[in-house]
Design a protein around this motif. Sequence first.
Motif, PDB file in Angstrom:
ATOM      1  N   ASN A  69      23.602  88.077  53.046  1.00 14.11           N
ATOM      2  CA  ASN A  69      25.041  87.664  52.246  1.00 14.11           C
ATOM      3  C   ASN A  69      24.701  88.352  50.710  1.00 14.11           C
ATOM      4  O   ASN A  69      25.884  89.071  50.397  1.00 14.11           O
ATOM      5  CB  ASN A  69      25.716  86.055  51.816  1.00 14.11           C
ATOM      6  CG  ASN A  69      26.914  85.623  51.599  1.00 14.11           C
ATOM      7  OD1 ASN A  69      27.769  86.360  51.792  1.00 14.11           O
ATOM      8  ND2 ASN A  69      27.419  84.418  51.809  1.00 14.11           N
ATOM      9  N   ARG A  73      27.411  93.066  48.422  1.00 18.41           N
ATOM     10  CA  ARG A  73      27.938  93.772  46.984  1.00 18.41           C
ATOM     11  C   ARG A  73      26.419  94.733  47.277  1.00 18.41           C
ATOM     12  O   ARG A  73      27.213  95.603  46.071  1.00 18.41           O
ATOM     13  CB  ARG A  73      28.119  92.386  45.674  1.00 18.41           C
ATOM     14  CG  ARG A  73      26.675  91.643  45.141  1.00 18.41           C
ATOM     15  CD  ARG A  73      26.880  91.322  44.076  1.00 18.41           C
ATOM     16  NE  ARG A  73      27.106  89.692  44.121  1.00 18.41           N
ATOM     17  CZ  ARG A  73      28.662  89.257  44.153  1.00 18.41           C
ATOM     18  NH1 ARG A  73      28.840  90.280  42.103  1.00 18.41           N
ATOM     19  NH2 ARG A  73      28.296  87.661  43.902  1.00 18.41           N
ATOM     20  N   LEU A  95      34.285  86.333  43.098  1.00 21.05           N
ATOM     21  CA  LEU A  95      33.845  86.645  44.276  1.00 21.05           C
ATOM     22  C   LEU A  95      32.387  85.972  44.365  1.00 21.05           C
ATOM     23  O   LEU A  95      31.641  86.309  43.298  1.00 21.05           O
ATOM     24  CB  LEU A  95      32.915  88.338  44.977  1.00 21.05           C
ATOM     25  CG  LEU A  95      32.975  88.530  46.189  1.00 21.05           C
ATOM     26  CD1 LEU A  95      33.816  87.975  46.936  1.00 21.05           C
ATOM     27  CD2 LEU A  95      31.909  89.708  46.273  1.00 21.05           C
ATOM     28  N   LEU A  97      29.721  84.340  47.069  1.00 19.76           N
ATOM     29  CA  LEU A  97      28.340  84.248  48.267  1.00 19.76           C
ATOM     30  C   LEU A  97      27.291  83.505  48.257  1.00 19.76           C
ATOM     31  O   LEU A  97      26.847  83.337  47.343  1.00 19.76           O
ATOM     32  CB  LEU A  97      27.448  86.212  47.868  1.00 19.76           C
ATOM     33  CG  LEU A  97      29.039  87.081  47.816  1.00 19.76           C
ATOM     34  CD1 LEU A  97      27.404  88.091  47.748  1.00 19.76           C
ATOM     35  CD2 LEU A  97      29.541  87.044  48.955  1.00 19.76           C
ATOM     36  N   THR A 104      27.468  81.041  57.169  1.00 21.80           N
ATOM     37  CA  THR A 104      27.589  82.034  55.632  1.00 21.80           C
ATOM     38  C   THR A 104      29.206  81.999  54.738  1.00 21.80           C
ATOM     39  O   THR A 104      29.696  82.220  55.668  1.00 21.80           O
ATOM     40  CB  THR A 104      27.340  83.202  55.924  1.00 21.80           C
ATOM     41  OG1 THR A 104      25.374  82.929  56.420  1.00 21.80           O
ATOM     42  CG2 THR A 104      27.294  84.146  54.603  1.00 21.80           C
ATOM     43  N   CYS A 105      29.056  81.892  53.541  1.00 20.06           N
ATOM     44  CA  CYS A 105      30.354  82.024  53.317  1.00 20.06           C
ATOM     45  C   CYS A 105      30.692  82.766  51.826  1.00 20.06           C
ATOM     46  O   CYS A 105      29.926  83.363  51.662  1.00 20.06           O
ATOM     47  CB  CYS A 105      31.188  80.416  52.448  1.00 20.06           C
ATOM     48  SG  CYS A 105      30.582  78.894  53.560  1.00 20.06           S
ATOM     49  N   VAL A 106      31.574  83.875  52.244  1.00 23.68           N
ATOM     50  CA  VAL A 106      32.164  84.777  51.171  1.00 23.68           C
ATOM     51  C   VAL A 106      33.501  84.219  50.459  1.00 23.68           C
ATOM     52  O   VAL A 106      34.113  83.516  51.425  1.00 23.68           O
ATOM     53  CB  VAL A 106      32.086  85.920  51.124  1.00 23.68           C
ATOM     54  CG1 VAL A 106      32.992  87.019  50.679  1.00 23.68           C
ATOM     55  CG2 VAL A 106      30.540  86.195  51.891  1.00 23.68           C
ATOM     56  N   LEU A 122      36.451  93.986  49.795  1.00 24.23           N
ATOM     57  CA  LEU A 122      35.984  92.911  50.760  1.00 24.23           C
ATOM     58  C   LEU A 122      35.600  93.352  52.048  1.00 24.23           C
ATOM     59  O   LEU A 122      34.898  92.411  52.800  1.00 24.23           O
ATOM     60  CB  LEU A 122      36.923  91.400  50.134  1.00 24.23           C
ATOM     61  CG  LEU A 122      36.201  90.223  51.098  1.00 24.23           C
ATOM     62  CD1 LEU A 122      35.332  90.200  50.865  1.00 24.23           C
ATOM     63  CD2 LEU A 122      37.932  88.906  50.979  1.00 24.23           C
ATOM     64  N   ILE A 126      32.145  93.667  54.353  1.00 21.48           N
ATOM     65  CA  ILE A 126      31.679  92.387  54.927  1.00 21.48           C
ATOM     66  C   ILE A 126      31.862  93.212  56.403  1.00 21.48           C
ATOM     67  O   ILE A 126      30.790  93.202  57.556  1.00 21.48           O
ATOM     68  CB  ILE A 126      33.182  91.699  55.588  1.00 21.48           C
ATOM     69  CG1 ILE A 126      33.538  90.603  54.413  1.00 21.48           C
ATOM     70  CG2 ILE A 126      32.530  90.843  56.922  1.00 21.48           C
ATOM     71  CD1 ILE A 126      32.608  89.392  54.553  1.00 21.48           C
ATOM     72  N   TYR A 198      28.031  88.558  61.573  1.00 21.54           N
ATOM     73  CA  TYR A 198      29.596  89.540  60.940  1.00 21.54           C
ATOM     74  C   TYR A 198      29.694  90.003  61.782  1.00 21.54           C
ATOM     75  O   TYR A 198      30.611  91.203  61.859  1.00 21.54           O
ATOM     76  CB  TYR A 198      29.110  89.778  59.844  1.00 21.54           C
ATOM     77  CG  TYR A 198      28.008  89.156  58.280  1.00 21.54           C
ATOM     78  CD1 TYR A 198      28.774  89.355  56.992  1.00 21.54           C
ATOM     79  CD2 TYR A 198      26.986  88.633  58.690  1.00 21.54           C
ATOM     80  CE1 TYR A 198      28.021  88.493  56.279  1.00 21.54           C
ATOM     81  CE2 TYR A 198      26.021  88.359  57.230  1.00 21.54           C
ATOM     82  CZ  TYR A 198      26.945  87.932  56.286  1.00 21.54           C
ATOM     83  OH  TYR A 198      26.551  87.141  55.833  1.00 21.54           O
TER      84      TYR A 198
END
Length: 432
Positions: A69, A73, A95, A97, A104-106, A122, A126, A198
Amino acid sequence: MSAVSAYPQAPAMRLLSMTDIRRPVRTVMPNGVPLYVLEQADADVVRLDLLMAGGRWQQDQPLQALFTNRMLREGTACYSSSRIAEVLDFYGAWLDLSNSSEHTCVTLHSLAKYLPQTLDVLSSMIKEPLFPEKELETVLSANVQQFNVRLSQVGFLAHRAMAGLVFGSSHPCGRPVSAEDYGRITSEALRRFHRRHYHSGNLTLLLSGKVTGDVVRLVERHFGAEAFGCTESVLERRRFQVSPSAEKRAFVERADALQSAVRMGCATLPCQHPDFGGLRVLLTLFGGYFGSRLMSNIREDKGYTYGIYANVVSYPECSLLMVSAETTNELVAPLVSEVGVEIDKLQNDLVPAGELDMVRNYMLGDMRRGCESVLSLAEMWVSALLLGMPADGYARTLQAIQTVTPEKVRELAQKYLCKENLKEAVSGKKVQ
């Protein structure tokens, strides 16, 4: 005009109700991705939360989910790491993370008018991250340094020891990360985790703020029109048994420590349990706010610490009940003893109605702050999705706060706040 009427009148008080906790509207996009929407027409900002099923409990090795994660970036097929930072900064986007046990979070915060530009970045992060080795080395080096600093902090050491006592070394919550674990992270390990988790078959979106039809169509174009990623990869839902250590206490020495960190805790109810809302009331009264029993006795009366708190941290199938404080090395034993005194009182005596009302009002005010804006509501519902909280979970909590009685508080203390079950972890200077 009279002197009294010259001043504005305070608004009438209104109790928090379930109508204040708006539920997001759920739809499903053409590729099967669930989309939850919380709309606020007068907002200027859009918040988009992407939740990928698969977190720390699904990784092959420690830190794999975290750095997969974190490295999103650091470069994609279309954007370098510097270009990602430049675009997000230019358009005023933010953003975040993060990882949880099973997700898992964005999270993207963007001005609605610049969403086309920020979503392009974004989407690339991903779908097509590169996990470049040079950038990974830099990120790992910085994180190892931070980790080594934390290893000198008694609070960090006591928390690690507590997790091991409560969950056991075979549980992911009880296994401590080591410096060697950082050295085992490779670009290929991150690519493996990315391929498995993902993809559109593993994704849930929550969209909040200025959600117009154009915004929904834009999000759908990037994440909801067609399947993407390795959708044939099936999430492995792992379950771990909580296996508490046979040891009651753990001590981690820091010979140069001016203070000792004290942690007391045990495994307790998952957030899905019917008693969980009442347990939160009990723990707030016990040590969850500045006027709590622990603060009144151990901070204000005894002067053993600047602050002592009790809280509950939820995981998918259980929670961690923990008391946290720091004190001088010589006062560890008296502090622990006074925690036991307060537990005895809650188990044997009825809480005065006035004290319970104060706790009730504090918790209702805290919940109302979470409902102040659509963005703070989004934060609440993301937490609910991550923990597998039932749809009426917040309604249950609200009802528990509003209806709990002194008798119920005593009953809950007798069932769930037992001194015999509390493990104790201390880190600091050994007192002779």
